[in-house]
Design a protein around this motif. Structure first.
Motif, PDB file in Angstrom:
ATOM      1  N   ILE A  68      16.422  71.450  56.671  1.00 39.06           N
ATOM      2  CA  ILE A  68      17.440  71.213  55.644  1.00 39.06           C
ATOM      3  C   ILE A  68      17.328  69.768  55.180  1.00 39.06           C
ATOM      4  O   ILE A  68      17.180  68.844  55.990  1.00 39.06           O
ATOM      5  CB  ILE A  68      18.857  71.523  56.173  1.00 39.06           C
ATOM      6  CG1 ILE A  68      19.879  71.406  55.027  1.00 39.06           C
ATOM      7  CG2 ILE A  68      19.231  70.638  57.362  1.00 39.06           C
ATOM      8  CD1 ILE A  68      21.231  72.004  55.373  1.00 39.06           C
ATOM      9  N   SER A  69      17.396  69.560  53.869  1.00 36.17           N
ATOM     10  CA  SER A  69      17.211  68.217  53.311  1.00 36.17           C
ATOM     11  C   SER A  69      18.523  67.449  53.289  1.00 36.17           C
ATOM     12  O   SER A  69      19.619  68.028  53.309  1.00 36.17           O
ATOM     13  CB  SER A  69      16.664  68.322  51.887  1.00 36.17           C
ATOM     14  OG  SER A  69      17.649  68.835  51.011  1.00 36.17           O
ATOM     15  N   THR A  70      18.397  66.112  53.202  1.00 33.29           N
ATOM     16  CA  THR A  70      19.582  65.268  53.084  1.00 33.29           C
ATOM     17  C   THR A  70      20.361  65.605  51.821  1.00 33.29           C
ATOM     18  O   THR A  70      21.600  65.635  51.814  1.00 33.29           O
ATOM     19  CB  THR A  70      19.174  63.792  53.076  1.00 33.29           C
ATOM     20  OG1 THR A  70      18.488  63.498  54.297  1.00 33.29           O
ATOM     21  CG2 THR A  70      20.381  62.884  52.924  1.00 33.29           C
ATOM     22  N   ILE A  82      22.562  68.576  52.341  1.00 28.28           N
ATOM     23  CA  ILE A  82      23.727  68.222  53.151  1.00 28.28           C
ATOM     24  C   ILE A  82      24.759  67.466  52.322  1.00 28.28           C
ATOM     25  O   ILE A  82      25.958  67.763  52.359  1.00 28.28           O
ATOM     26  CB  ILE A  82      23.289  67.383  54.372  1.00 28.28           C
ATOM     27  CG1 ILE A  82      22.397  68.226  55.300  1.00 28.28           C
ATOM     28  CG2 ILE A  82      24.498  66.852  55.136  1.00 28.28           C
ATOM     29  CD1 ILE A  82      21.679  67.426  56.371  1.00 28.28           C
ATOM     30  N   MET A  83      24.295  66.478  51.555  1.00 27.34           N
ATOM     31  CA  MET A  83      25.225  65.657  50.788  1.00 27.34           C
ATOM     32  C   MET A  83      25.872  66.444  49.651  1.00 27.34           C
ATOM     33  O   MET A  83      26.952  66.105  49.199  1.00 27.34           O
ATOM     34  CB  MET A  83      24.497  64.425  50.249  1.00 27.34           C
ATOM     35  CG  MET A  83      23.999  63.480  51.351  1.00 27.34           C
ATOM     36  SD  MET A  83      25.283  63.042  52.566  1.00 27.34           S
ATOM     37  CE  MET A  83      26.365  62.055  51.532  1.00 27.34           C
ATOM     38  N   ARG A  84      25.219  67.501  49.188  1.00 29.68           N
ATOM     39  CA  ARG A  84      25.848  68.327  48.154  1.00 29.68           C
ATOM     40  C   ARG A  84      27.136  68.948  48.680  1.00 29.68           C
ATOM     41  O   ARG A  84      28.146  69.021  47.971  1.00 29.68           O
ATOM     42  CB  ARG A  84      24.872  69.419  47.689  1.00 29.68           C
ATOM     43  CG  ARG A  84      25.427  70.254  46.532  1.00 29.68           C
ATOM     44  CD  ARG A  84      24.323  71.011  45.824  1.00 29.68           C
ATOM     45  NE  ARG A  84      23.882  72.172  46.573  1.00 29.68           N
ATOM     46  CZ  ARG A  84      22.858  72.952  46.192  1.00 29.68           C
ATOM     47  NH1 ARG A  84      22.156  72.646  45.102  1.00 29.68           N
ATOM     48  NH2 ARG A  84      22.503  73.991  46.910  1.00 29.68           N
ATOM     49  N   ASP A  85      27.111  69.386  49.947  1.00 29.80           N
ATOM     50  CA  ASP A  85      28.339  69.914  50.531  1.00 29.80           C
ATOM     51  C   ASP A  85      29.359  68.803  50.784  1.00 29.80           C
ATOM     52  O   ASP A  85      30.575  69.011  50.632  1.00 29.80           O
ATOM     53  CB  ASP A  85      28.032  70.638  51.843  1.00 29.80           C
ATOM     54  CG  ASP A  85      27.528  72.055  51.614  1.00 29.80           C
ATOM     55  OD1 ASP A  85      27.545  72.521  50.458  1.00 29.80           O
ATOM     56  OD2 ASP A  85      27.101  72.704  52.591  1.00 29.80           O
ATOM     57  N   PHE A  86      28.878  67.610  51.159  1.00 26.12           N
ATOM     58  CA  PHE A  86      29.812  66.513  51.400  1.00 26.12           C
ATOM     59  C   PHE A  86      30.566  66.145  50.122  1.00 26.12           C
ATOM     60  O   PHE A  86      31.738  65.774  50.163  1.00 26.12           O
ATOM     61  CB  PHE A  86      29.068  65.292  51.952  1.00 26.12           C
ATOM     62  CG  PHE A  86      29.965  64.136  52.285  1.00 26.12           C
ATOM     63  CD1 PHE A  86      31.021  64.285  53.164  1.00 26.12           C
ATOM     64  CD2 PHE A  86      29.761  62.892  51.705  1.00 26.12           C
ATOM     65  CE1 PHE A  86      31.857  63.223  53.472  1.00 26.12           C
ATOM     66  CE2 PHE A  86      30.587  61.820  51.994  1.00 26.12           C
ATOM     67  CZ  PHE A  86      31.644  61.985  52.892  1.00 26.12           C
TER      68      PHE A  86
END
Length: 1014
Positions: A591-593, A596-600
């Motif tokens: 899984i890419s950063t 992850i940040m899209r969900d954050f």
């Protein structure tokens, strides 16, 4: 309930079928959309010499025991009917020998029944009725022509029994049924009603052949001597004058071949020894015998061949059928059957007629027919969801390649055997490690339909069928709105979700369960950014404020649920960024950063305050001075327990290994890395090690076998696809910094739980490894909880109530810290529970607890899509494989071979007008509906039941109705009370039962009417 089947008179059979067709556009549950219509009048000659519209049909078994069973197969597309075996033991005597339930079709199939439970005379009558019913409906509904179907007798099991008058009369009667009472019953009924038919005429009636069958498949019991088999076959050829095929057993392949093949395909848990292989017919005796019988048949102008194969006997283990031995069938049998076909065909240089049954389905039928093997009969596939309606697809595939029976193409068959042996579809792992698609919910008396993927599978109860359907239609924004209501980490779960939904997906029983996670990611990729940008932080509805410790999936999930419902939150995180293990431990090749940040950003866009790089030593008492509630979501970051008894201090903890590999530029591994364990983290470790510069060999060491690996099967498959070793059945004992010393293990018989026991062999093996990673499960660090006065039980687990509130009021514990390492989606589910409890205390109703919008489809296209095997698709199209169980379930009606579970339309039910009614008189308690019902209950015991005899009513505890002669009913109510009522309006009847009875009386009277003479 009673397990006695009550055969229908021809009048009852035809009245039922015609009335149901007029009212529900179906016959015995087969809707007109699933009826097979040939595209031409072309017929072929099958191996038995019969002319058929296609060479596919049901094998001798549950689907050919009653006339209504056979009619259902015909309507769906079957044109070769292998009638259920008759023998000298029949009726009540045989029923007493068949334990119930007798069928288990959860993956590969098992059964412990063999021949018809009817008397031989009853069986004969049923087959004649079915013969007439097929002829009539074929013409009347435009499904075929008179004589386009073949009936094949099946008899057993010894010469003495076959020579008995009742069996001899059965054979002679099917060769010419014209002088029998049942022929007169059927002929006379059709003749009397000719004026009511649209297409079926007197000419059609006169054309119905009086010869129902002139072919026999001989079935013998295991251990039957070769001489006895030959004597029976010779009797059938020379004295009965019928085309004769001998059913063969897979034991002809030899024990070593069968054991080795099943082990190689992942079926090593099947327990059997070599005694059947020694006692059964031997291949060296079979070939010359078959040559002699072939010559005898030719001299009489008849046909001889073999039927492949009988089911495969294995020993019963815990949790299976109530018998000492059961018979395996289905996809695990196909590699054995096709191998035996090649072995026999080779011995005859292709000049041997072979009738085939052994795990065929719509994906394999055409390939087998192309070799010259035919006809093909099936049992297991049509006992799974979709039921006999699967014949529609089987027939469509068959007609593409069918031709008159001829020699076997040995080259094509040899190529097919090699392909089947290598094809992943026949390996146990293809179905993944899914134990059962049943859920824990009680089976309701009415309104029992459910989408088990959503209710009982998904921890957050996502509306899975809805977003699958919307995504498949390209309605991404709507799909994402559905997802985001319950899922606060849609992209992360679109990549990493453990997919608890998939073991419950009805598709699992067709081909492969839908890859639900990937469809979620498609919707997120298309619509999440727009959704995020459009978010507006709602006004606060309370002055209460919540502190959340930990910004992993649980903590962020709770923050989003609370804030979007108007409750203020602040999140405190010891790391310098969000999503904990997901961000800092799971490799970036998974899984890419950015993902992850899209969900954050979903949390950021709501205005949630995050404090990163905070002191990890949280103080609950201090926080409670400012915040009304505290949620602890700190995860499980403790070391793995050591898996070796010596040298544990030399092992590298999995999280330390991955942390350094991901965040600190790499771990100094050396050339060889061993990873102990077989969970998802272990798979991450071995893949990471293999990508580390300088590493030449990275491998898994696991004390059990692949079937017991806790990792998701697709993670295991990925490791295999990357060429990495998974050394199984070796238990690590010691490590000295250079050599990992292990004991070789073996799996033995199962314990009471059904799990294979693991024992040491006393043999040892050493593996050189410069780095050994312990990936045997992270642990929860207890100290912060103890320091904050949060109670632990005697096993060191946090004491929590149903809302995950701890012993300190207002303090909740969620996520991996609650009970140890779990899944991301479970962390979000925990967040829903705790957030709901807090909102309840501050007077807010959670938006995810309000009625969800749903997406309904018309009934007709849903039913048209049932019973079709469809391989997994790519992207959004994968969602199109969904069977939309939130609209219609009816699986119990599909998998019942006797059609004893009926879907009736009952006005007044808001959620689903179709209700399930069980027909006691057609049920023999095979148990198949219980296997596939998504609830914990059993339809044949737990649904409203109609009874046809007082005897059956008294034998049962089912809720239901027995019509009385005075027009009223004897009724058993949900509490078990028995009473009499005058009719559906009687006040003693509960409303749901009254509605069902009203519908039965109005439109389904044939379900209340006992067969003639009962």
């Amino acid at each position: 309930m009673s397990d006695i089947m009550r055969p229908l008179s021809f009048d009852h059979l035809m009245s039922w079928a015609r009335t149901e067709l007029a009212h529900d556009h179906a016959i015995f549950g087969v809707h007109v959309e699933k009826m097979w219509r040939p595209t031409s009048d072309v017929m072929i000659k099958d191996s038995f010499g019969d002319s058929v519209a296609n060479p596919v049909g049901p094998a001798a078994g549950p689907s050919t025991q009653l006339s209504n069973n056979i009619l259902v197969c015909y309507l769906s597309g079957a044109r070769f009917m292998e009638l259920k075996t008759v023998q000298k033991m029949d009726g009540a005597e045989l029923m007493a020998c068949v334990p119930k339930p007798c069928i288990q079709m959860e993956d590969e199939g098992y059964n412990c029944e063999w021949s018809t439970e009817l008397t031989v005379q009853q069986a004969f009558d049923e087959y004649v009725r079915a013969w007439f019913a097929c002829a009539f409906f074929g013409v009347e509904l435009g499904l075929g022509q008179v004589g386009d179907v073949a009936f094949n007798m099946s008899v057993g099991y010894d010469l003495e029994g076959i020579k008995l008058p009742k069996i001899d009369n059965y054979i002679e009667g099917l060769k010419d049924a014209s002088q029998t009472p049942v022929w007169a019953e059927c002929y006379g009924w059709l003749e009397a009603h000719l004026g009511e038919f649209e297409h079926f005429t007197a000419e059609h009636l006169a054309a119905i052949p009086t010869q129902i069958s002139n072919s026999i498949t001989l079935s013998t019991l295991h251990g039957c001597p070769a001489g006895e088999i030959e004597s029976i076959a010779s009797h059938l050829i020379n004295n009965k004058g019928v085309n004769t095929f001998v059913k063969c057993n897979p034991t002809l392949l030899g024990y070593e071949f069968a054991r080795g093949t099943l082990d190689a395909l992942g079926y090593d848990y099947m327990v059997f020894d070599d005694h059947h292989f020694k006692a059964d017919l031997q291949f060296a005796d079979a070939v010359p015998m078959f040559k002699r019988l072939k010559a005898e048949a030719a001299a009489k102008g008849l046909r001889f061949g073999v039927k492949l194969t009988n089911t495969f006997p294995i020993k019963v283990a815990a949790g299976e059928l109530p018998s000492e031995e059961m018979y395996m069938s289905g996809r695990s049998l196909l590699p054995l059957t096709i191998s035996l076909a090649l072995k026999l065909a080779d011995a005859f240089d292709g000049d041997l007629a072979i009738s085939f049954s052994g795990g065929v389905d719509a994906l394999t039928v055409a390939d087998i027919l192309k070799t010259g093997i035919q006809p093909i009969t099936v049992a297991t596939t049509v006992l799974k969801p979709g039921g006999p309606q699967r014949f529609q697809q089987l027939a469509d595939e068959a007609v593409k390649v069918m031709s008159d029976a001829g020699p076997i193409d040995l080259a094509a068959l040899r190529e097919l055997v090699g392909r089947f042996m290598a094809d992943p579809i026949f390996h146990k792992r293809y179905r993944e490690k899914f134990p059962s698609r049943k859920t824990t919910s009680a089976l309701p008396l009415t309104d029992c339909f459910k989408a088990p993927c959503e209710h009982g599978g998904c921890p957050i109860e996502q509306q899975i069928p809805e977003y699958l359907t919307l995504t498949a239609q390209g309605r991404y924004a709507e799909a994402f709105n559905v997802i985001a209501l319950d899922n606060t980490a849609p992209t992360i779960n679109g990549v990493l979700c453990a997919q608890d939904c998939r073991p419950k997906c009805t598709r699992l029983d067709y081909d492969q369960s839908i890859h639900i996670r990937s469809v979620k990611l498609v919707a997120s990729d298309h619509a999440q950014d727009e959704f995020s940008q459009a978010q507006v932080a709602p006004a606060l509805v309370t002055d209460k404020k919540v502190a959340i410790i930990g910004a992993g999936p649980a903590g962020i999930g709770a923050a989003i649920f609370l804030r979007r419902n108007g409750v203020d939150v602040e999140v405190f995180e010891k790391l310098d960024g969000p999503y904990g293990v997901v961000n800092y431990i799971i490799p970036k090749f998974r899984i890419s950063t950015e993902q992850i940040m899209r969900d954050f950003r979903l949390a950021e866009d709501l205005g949630i305050t995050f404090h990163f790089n905070c002191d990890p030593n949280f103080d609950v008492a201090e926080l409670q001075k400012t915040y009304s509630h505290v949620i602890v979501a700190t995860g499980a970051w403790g070391k793995c327990p050591t898996p070796v008894r010596e040298g544990g201090e030399l092992l590298v903890d999995a999280f330390d290994f991955l942390w350094q590999s991901i965040n600190e530029g790499g771990f100094p591994c050396g050339k060889t890395v061993a990873v102990i364990g077989a969970g998802d983290v272990a798979m991450d470790c071995v893949r990471t090690a293999a990508r580390t510069p300088g590493v030449e060999r990275a491998f898994i060491v696991y004390r059990r076998n692949e079937a017991n690996m806790p990792a998701l099967q697709e993670e295991v498959n990925t490791v295999r696809e990357e060429g990495l070793e998974m050394i199984q059945l070796v238990a690590p004992l010691t490590y000295d910094g250079k050599v990992l010393h292990c004991e070789v293990m073996r799996l033995e018989g199962r314990d009471a739980s059904g799990r294979r026991a693991m024992v040491g062999t006393g043999e040892f093996v050493d593996f050189e490894a410069e780095t050994v990673v312990a990936a045997t499960g992270a642990t929860v660090i207890r100290e912060p909880y103890e320091r904050n006065g949060i109670a632990l039980d005697d096993r060191g687990r946090i004491v929590l109530d149903a809302d995950f509130q701890s012993s300190r009021p207002g303090v909740f514990v969620i996520g991996d810290g609650r009970k140890g390492p779990s899944t991301i989606v479970q962390a979000v589910a925990d967040a829903k529970v705790a957030a709901r409890a807090i909102m309840r205390e501050v007077g807010v109703k959670a938006d995810y607890d309000r009625p969800h919008p749903t997406v309904h489809q018309p009934v007709a296209p849903i039913r048209a899509n049932r019973a079709l095997i469809i391989n997994p698709l790519h992207g959004k199209d994968e969602g199109g494989r969904c069977l939309t169980c939130q609209d219609i379930c009816e699986i119990c009606t599909e998998v019942c071979p006797n059609r004893a579970n009926i879907s009736v339309k009952v006005p007044g039910f808001g959620s689903d007008p179709f209700q399930i009614v069980h027909i006691d008189g057609l049920c023999n308690e095979c148990g198949n509906c219980g296997t596939f019902c998504p609830h914990a209950g059993l339809p044949y015991k737990d649904k409203i039941t109609t009874f046809w005899t007082h005897e059956d009513f008294e034998e049962s505890t089912n809720v239901g109705f027995l019509p009385n002669h005075d027009g009223g009913y004897l009724v058993r109510l949900p509490g078990g009370e028995e009473t009499t009522i005058s009719g559906a309006s009687d006040p003693k009847l509960p409303a749901e039962m009254a509605a069902v009875l009203t519908a039965l009386e109005a439109n389904y009277a044939y379900l209340l009417a006992a067969p003639a003479g009962k």
